[in-house]
Write a protein that holds these residues in place. Structure first.
Motif, PDB file in Angstrom:
ATOM      1  N   THR A   1       0.833  -1.178   0.003  1.00 27.51           N
ATOM      2  CA  THR A   1      -0.055  -0.162  -0.048  1.00 27.51           C
ATOM      3  C   THR A   1       0.777   1.266   0.095  1.00 27.51           C
ATOM      4  OG1 THR A   1      -1.774  -1.458   1.126  1.00 27.51           O
ATOM      5  CG2 THR A   1      -1.635   1.210   1.232  1.00 27.51           C
ATOM      6  N   LEU A   2       1.849   1.335   0.818  1.00 29.51           N
ATOM      7  CA  LEU A   2       2.748   2.367   1.125  1.00 29.51           C
ATOM      8  C   LEU A   2       3.351   2.598  -0.227  1.00 29.51           C
ATOM      9  CD1 LEU A   2       4.255   2.335   4.503  1.00 29.51           C
ATOM     10  CD2 LEU A   2       2.652   3.965   3.847  1.00 29.51           C
ATOM     11  N   TYR A   3       4.220   1.695  -1.092  1.00 34.99           N
ATOM     12  CA  TYR A   3       4.857   1.908  -2.201  1.00 34.99           C
ATOM     13  C   TYR A   3       3.987   2.235  -3.084  1.00 34.99           C
ATOM     14  CZ  TYR A   3       8.848   1.440  -5.366  1.00 34.99           C
ATOM     15  OH  TYR A   3       9.453   1.762  -6.337  1.00 34.99           O
ATOM     16  N   GLY A   4       2.774   1.430  -3.216  1.00 35.70           N
ATOM     17  CA  GLY A   4       1.687   1.694  -4.340  1.00 35.70           C
ATOM     18  C   GLY A   4       1.374   2.964  -4.563  1.00 35.70           C
ATOM     19  N   SER A   5       1.266   3.853  -3.276  1.00 35.03           N
ATOM     20  CA  SER A   5       0.790   4.941  -3.195  1.00 35.03           C
ATOM     21  C   SER A   5       1.582   6.013  -3.887  1.00 35.03           C
ATOM     22  CB  SER A   5       0.663   5.443  -1.683  1.00 35.03           C
ATOM     23  OG  SER A   5       1.746   5.602  -1.045  1.00 35.03           O
ATOM     24  N   LEU A   6       3.019   5.652  -4.101  1.00 33.81           N
ATOM     25  CA  LEU A   6       3.646   6.620  -4.874  1.00 33.81           C
ATOM     26  C   LEU A   6       3.769   6.545  -6.303  1.00 33.81           C
ATOM     27  CD1 LEU A   6       7.145   5.850  -3.026  1.00 33.81           C
ATOM     28  CD2 LEU A   6       5.558   7.694  -2.418  1.00 33.81           C
ATOM     29  N   TRP A   7       2.946   5.677  -7.070  1.00 36.74           N
ATOM     30  CA  TRP A   7       2.683   5.510  -8.313  1.00 36.74           C
ATOM     31  C   TRP A   7       1.310   5.168  -8.679  1.00 36.74           C
ATOM     32  CZ3 TRP A   7       7.234   4.899 -10.915  1.00 36.74           C
ATOM     33  CH2 TRP A   7       8.352   4.781 -10.297  1.00 36.74           C
ATOM     34  N   GLN A   8       0.950   6.098  -9.750  1.00 36.58           N
ATOM     35  CA  GLN A   8      -0.579   5.843 -10.538  1.00 36.58           C
ATOM     36  C   GLN A   8      -0.357   4.877 -11.402  1.00 36.58           C
ATOM     37  OE1 GLN A   8      -1.177   9.828 -11.907  1.00 36.58           O
ATOM     38  NE2 GLN A   8      -2.028  10.476  -9.937  1.00 36.58           N
ATOM     39  N   ASN A   9      -1.368   4.060 -11.508  1.00 34.57           N
ATOM     40  CA  ASN A   9      -1.403   3.077 -12.624  1.00 34.57           C
ATOM     41  C   ASN A   9      -0.324   1.945 -12.456  1.00 34.57           C
ATOM     42  OD1 ASN A   9      -3.461   4.524 -14.034  1.00 34.57           O
ATOM     43  ND2 ASN A   9      -1.832   5.759 -15.018  1.00 34.57           N
ATOM     44  N   ARG A  10       0.143   1.681 -11.327  1.00 34.57           N
ATOM     45  CA  ARG A  10       0.777   0.483 -10.990  1.00 34.57           C
ATOM     46  C   ARG A  10       0.178  -0.277  -9.774  1.00 34.57           C
ATOM     47  NH1 ARG A  10       7.390   1.433 -11.584  1.00 34.57           N
ATOM     48  NH2 ARG A  10       7.264   2.588 -13.591  1.00 34.57           N
ATOM     49  N   GLU A  11       0.108  -1.653 -10.176  1.00 33.59           N
ATOM     50  CA  GLU A  11      -0.616  -2.301  -9.066  1.00 33.59           C
ATOM     51  C   GLU A  11       0.117  -3.650  -8.959  1.00 33.59           C
ATOM     52  OE1 GLU A  11      -4.871  -4.086  -8.158  1.00 33.59           O
ATOM     53  OE2 GLU A  11      -4.834  -1.858  -8.551  1.00 33.59           O
ATOM     54  N   TRP A  12       0.397  -4.206  -7.835  1.00 33.28           N
ATOM     55  CA  TRP A  12       1.109  -5.495  -7.542  1.00 33.28           C
ATOM     56  C   TRP A  12       0.184  -6.341  -6.904  1.00 33.28           C
ATOM     57  CZ3 TRP A  12       3.693  -0.687  -6.726  1.00 33.28           C
ATOM     58  CH2 TRP A  12       4.665  -0.459  -7.662  1.00 33.28           C
ATOM     59  N   ARG A  13       0.169  -7.813  -6.996  1.00 33.33           N
ATOM     60  CA  ARG A  13      -0.682  -8.727  -6.538  1.00 33.33           C
ATOM     61  C   ARG A  13       0.118  -9.231  -5.122  1.00 33.33           C
ATOM     62  NH1 ARG A  13      -2.039 -10.475 -12.043  1.00 33.33           N
ATOM     63  NH2 ARG A  13       0.277 -10.956 -11.894  1.00 33.33           N
ATOM     64  N   SER A  14       1.452  -9.122  -5.228  1.00 27.87           N
ATOM     65  CA  SER A  14       2.195  -9.702  -3.995  1.00 27.87           C
ATOM     66  C   SER A  14       3.584  -8.600  -3.916  1.00 27.87           C
ATOM     67  CB  SER A  14       2.605 -11.100  -4.253  1.00 27.87           C
ATOM     68  OG  SER A  14       3.556 -11.095  -5.365  1.00 27.87           O
ATOM     69  N   LEU A  15       4.114  -8.935  -2.521  1.00 30.11           N
ATOM     70  CA  LEU A  15       5.199  -8.371  -2.277  1.00 30.11           C
ATOM     71  C   LEU A  15       6.276  -8.858  -3.322  1.00 30.11           C
ATOM     72  CD1 LEU A  15       6.829  -6.398  -0.338  1.00 30.11           C
ATOM     73  CD2 LEU A  15       7.290  -8.416   1.054  1.00 30.11           C
ATOM     74  N   GLU A  16       6.484 -10.210  -3.485  1.00 30.03           N
ATOM     75  CA  GLU A  16       7.288 -10.611  -4.443  1.00 30.03           C
ATOM     76  C   GLU A  16       7.233  -9.960  -5.844  1.00 30.03           C
ATOM     77  OE1 GLU A  16       5.492 -12.498  -2.728  1.00 30.03           O
ATOM     78  OE2 GLU A  16       6.829 -13.119  -1.258  1.00 30.03           O
ATOM     79  N   GLU A  17       6.076  -9.719  -6.293  1.00 26.83           N
ATOM     80  CA  GLU A  17       5.965  -9.111  -7.749  1.00 26.83           C
ATOM     81  C   GLU A  17       6.335  -7.654  -7.528  1.00 26.83           C
ATOM     82  OE1 GLU A  17       2.052  -7.663  -9.797  1.00 26.83           O
ATOM     83  OE2 GLU A  17       2.204  -9.742  -9.881  1.00 26.83           O
ATOM     84  N   MET A  18       6.132  -6.886  -6.481  1.00 22.22           N
ATOM     85  CA  MET A  18       6.860  -5.579  -6.179  1.00 22.22           C
ATOM     86  C   MET A  18       8.309  -5.547  -6.277  1.00 22.22           C
ATOM     87  SD  MET A  18       5.889  -2.783  -3.143  1.00 22.22           S
ATOM     88  CE  MET A  18       7.217  -3.419  -2.025  1.00 22.22           C
ATOM     89  N   ILE A  19       8.738  -6.476  -5.425  1.00 21.84           N
ATOM     90  CA  ILE A  19       9.994  -6.614  -5.438  1.00 21.84           C
ATOM     91  C   ILE A  19      10.840  -6.910  -6.892  1.00 21.84           C
ATOM     92  CG2 ILE A  19      12.174  -7.859  -4.459  1.00 21.84           C
ATOM     93  CD1 ILE A  19      10.539  -8.090  -1.985  1.00 21.84           C
ATOM     94  N   ASP A  20      10.267  -7.596  -7.589  1.00 19.42           N
ATOM     95  CA  ASP A  20      10.536  -7.847  -8.936  1.00 19.42           C
ATOM     96  C   ASP A  20      10.562  -6.711  -9.824  1.00 19.42           C
ATOM     97  OD1 ASP A  20      11.512 -10.316  -8.355  1.00 19.42           O
ATOM     98  OD2 ASP A  20       9.303 -11.359  -9.276  1.00 19.42           O
ATOM     99  N   SER A  21       9.744  -5.968  -9.813  1.00 19.37           N
ATOM    100  CA  SER A  21       9.541  -4.813 -10.490  1.00 19.37           C
ATOM    101  C   SER A  21      10.445  -3.543  -9.929  1.00 19.37           C
ATOM    102  CB  SER A  21       7.968  -3.998  -9.990  1.00 19.37           C
ATOM    103  OG  SER A  21       8.013  -2.865 -10.617  1.00 19.37           O
ATOM    104  N   ILE A  22      10.726  -3.517  -8.754  1.00 16.66           N
ATOM    105  CA  ILE A  22      11.792  -2.617  -8.388  1.00 16.66           C
ATOM    106  C   ILE A  22      13.039  -2.927  -8.707  1.00 16.66           C
ATOM    107  CG2 ILE A  22      12.918  -1.811  -6.059  1.00 16.66           C
ATOM    108  CD1 ILE A  22      10.349  -2.034  -4.595  1.00 16.66           C
ATOM    109  N   GLN A  23      13.503  -4.162  -8.590  1.00 15.39           N
ATOM    110  CA  GLN A  23      14.648  -4.566  -9.191  1.00 15.39           C
ATOM    111  C   GLN A  23      15.016  -4.515 -10.714  1.00 15.39           C
ATOM    112  OE1 GLN A  23      14.562  -8.587  -7.446  1.00 15.39           O
ATOM    113  NE2 GLN A  23      15.832  -8.102  -5.907  1.00 15.39           N
ATOM    114  N   GLN A  24      13.777  -4.863 -11.319  1.00 10.60           N
ATOM    115  CA  GLN A  24      13.974  -4.490 -12.660  1.00 10.60           C
ATOM    116  C   GLN A  24      14.157  -2.822 -13.100  1.00 10.60           C
ATOM    117  OE1 GLN A  24      10.126  -5.339 -14.971  1.00 10.60           O
ATOM    118  NE2 GLN A  24      11.428  -5.838 -16.783  1.00 10.60           N
ATOM    119  N   GLU A  25      13.557  -1.815 -12.174  1.00  5.58           N
ATOM    120  CA  GLU A  25      13.304  -0.655 -12.290  1.00  5.58           C
ATOM    121  C   GLU A  25      15.053  -0.298 -12.129  1.00  5.58           C
ATOM    122  OE1 GLU A  25      12.868   3.081 -13.170  1.00  5.58           O
ATOM    123  OE2 GLU A  25      11.358   1.654 -13.544  1.00  5.58           O
ATOM    124  N   TRP A  26      15.464  -0.745 -11.052  1.00  7.28           N
ATOM    125  CA  TRP A  26      16.926  -0.486 -10.639  1.00  7.28           C
ATOM    126  C   TRP A  26      17.989  -0.888 -11.945  1.00  7.28           C
ATOM    127  CZ3 TRP A  26      16.760  -2.254  -5.160  1.00  7.28           C
ATOM    128  CH2 TRP A  26      16.194  -1.198  -4.381  1.00  7.28           C
TER     129      TRP A  26
END
Length: 85
Positions: free
Chosen positions: A8-33
């Motif tokens: 919820t916290l990290y998702g609040s920084l982004w519009q039109n991005r949604e993750w179903r799990s913490l693992e999916e969000m972490i993968d997205s962050i790592q891909q961004e880096w």
């Protein structure tokens, strides 16, 4: 902090991005880096991308305590991703 709160916290920084799990969000962050979605000539280093992600958190309207939680989470994830600590 539990997984739902982090999503919820990290998702609040982004519009039109949604993750179903913490693992999916972490993968997205790592891909961004790793800047994998950018043309190779325009890519930034993981260090630059990490700094940008921290600046996004600290420049947000989130309460300071929530910003601190996200910065600590991102810092730990960065160390784990690139330094295996």
């Amino acid at each position: 902090m539990n997984q739902d709160e982090m999503l919820t916290l990290y998702g609040s920084l982004w519009q039109n991005r949604e993750w179903r799990s913490l693992e999916e969000m972490i993968d997205s962050i790592q891909q961004e880096w790793l800047d994998q979605n950018t043309h190779p000539r325009l890519r930034k280093t993981p260090d630059e991308k990490f700094i940008i992600s921290i600046e996004r958190v600290t420049g947000s309207t989130l309460p300071k305590d929530d910003q601190r939680k996200l910065v600590l989470f991102l810092s730990a994830l960065y160390r784990q991703t690139f330094f295996n600590n």
